[in-house]
Design an enzyme around this catalytic site. Sequence first.
Site, PDB file in Angstrom:
ATOM      1  N   ALA A 157      14.158  54.401  37.586  1.00  0.00           N
ATOM      2  CA  ALA A 157      14.358  53.996  36.435  1.00  0.00           C
ATOM      3  C   ALA A 157      14.634  52.542  36.474  1.00  0.00           C
ATOM      4  O   ALA A 157      15.073  51.748  37.617  1.00  0.00           O
ATOM      5  CB  ALA A 157      15.662  54.691  35.433  1.00  0.00           C
ATOM      6  N   LYS A 158      14.685  51.826  35.350  1.00  0.00           N
ATOM      7  CA  LYS A 158      14.819  50.088  35.336  1.00  0.00           C
ATOM      8  C   LYS A 158      14.964  49.841  33.835  1.00  0.00           C
ATOM      9  O   LYS A 158      14.355  50.440  33.133  1.00  0.00           O
ATOM     10  CB  LYS A 158      13.773  49.268  35.956  1.00  0.00           C
ATOM     11  CG  LYS A 158      14.282  48.159  36.317  1.00  0.00           C
ATOM     12  CD  LYS A 158      15.370  48.265  37.736  1.00  0.00           C
ATOM     13  CE  LYS A 158      15.464  46.876  38.318  1.00  0.00           C
ATOM     14  NZ  LYS A 158      15.860  47.138  39.748  1.00  0.00           N
ATOM     15  N   GLY A 159      15.920  48.891  33.706  1.00  0.00           N
ATOM     16  CA  GLY A 159      15.829  48.486  32.271  1.00  0.00           C
ATOM     17  C   GLY A 159      16.564  47.028  32.025  1.00  0.00           C
ATOM     18  O   GLY A 159      16.818  46.328  33.011  1.00  0.00           O
TER      19      GLY A 159
END
Length: 431
Positions: free
Chosen positions: A120-122
């Site tokens: 994931a990444k944000g």
Amino acid sequence: MAQLQPATAAYGDLPPELDDPLFRQALGQFDQVVERADVPPAVAEVLRYPERSLSASIPVRLDDGSLAVYPGYRVQHSSVLGPTKGGVRYDEAVTLGECAALAMWMTWKCALLGLPYGGAKGGVRCNPRALSRAELERLTRRFTSELLPIIGPQRDIPAPDMATDEQTMAWMMDTYSMQVGHAVPEIVTGKPLSVGGSALRPEATGIGVVTVVEEAVRRLGWGLAGTACVVQGYGKVGGVAAHELAVRGAQVVAVSDIGGGVYAPSGLDLAHVDGWRLEHGNLSGYRSAEVVTNAELLELPCDVLVLAATENQVTGANADRVSARLVAEGANGPTTLEADAILGEREIPILPDILTNAGGVAVSYFEWVQDIQRLFWGPDEIRTRLGDLMRRAVERVWTLSEEEGVPLRRAALVLSIREVAGALTARGIYP
Ligand code: NAD
């Protein structure tokens, strides 16, 4: 085991929100290896795109009483192997497509190390240097609230990335814990020790980078002693990597940050550099070594060039002037596909990001495990476990690269994509 039928309908053109140069780079890498990794077309079609994305608008009350609204994102690429895991960055270049690329790389990175996670990444698109500490806290807490429907210790576990740190993680952990009514340290990693952080987490990525470099130079027959190293990006990854390189006997001849670069062919005094940055914020104005631009720094003659700033640094425009003998990707995506090909033709090996900077997520995993068990390990145990994991990964990547005569990046991607594709094939597509 259920066999998935070939894909009958392709996803078609990239939807506009994913049509980003970095996501195209990640997809390009995927497409280069998917056949070699023996992935059935239907499985490949699923893995090419993120499972889930969230876009939010983050209103923040500024110190002067006015209100600003920032775009924020979280992308979960694959939960096939476990909860998703990945950093949160505050940067003016953050887009959904960038997060999608970084999330995909997190999936491969976790699989390569054998961690039970997906990627994931944000991030929030803002200029973190223009925000006060109080504004950053309000931004972080509101962003965390927006993420509540999709994060959780068994769903998605954020961590620090560009311009976020253990304080950011403490605010995220507190915001989440307030919502559920009790302390949940395992919701984020990279926290301060006082709230369930792990020994060695702040240093883990940088130490991992140097472990991979050390293994590589040993295999190339040079050894680290006296090796001239240039480090682009003197932040959480590059700063630690520079010091660790010096501790292990290498000579750090140049470093840079957003304020520019400094170069001393006989080796920099890193303690002096640290003192300057502490006082002035960045390297701009530092005059105790030769001043170079970030562009010039990438072309300095050296043995090892460590890219630890951001993506898209070595490109088709400068790859033919890189004068290093080995390139190590501490940052995610610093080498474009075109540059990859040019460096390959010039026989300059690249230690790929999904291997080289994986020490951070490895110790994040250790932190999560310790938090869940409420049982904490000492720094020596973590250093040993980290070293073992990284060396094992280098061994697997190097061996496949030699056996199949492919660059290290392809070997690393083949190993990790095979792992994820195998798990997806076994699980099948729901319903
Ligand atoms: P950071 O914000 O701590 O450091 C980034 C550094 O790069 C800063 O010193 C900044 O001034 C400098 N910088 C930014 N743009 C630059 C440019 N164009 N030229 C030169 N210097 C520039 O961030 P970080 O956590 O060290 O992350 C750096 C890279 O490593 C990112 O690609 C990130 O995704 C990746 N990474 C970080 C971790 C981690 O544990 N922090 C783990 C894996 C990968």
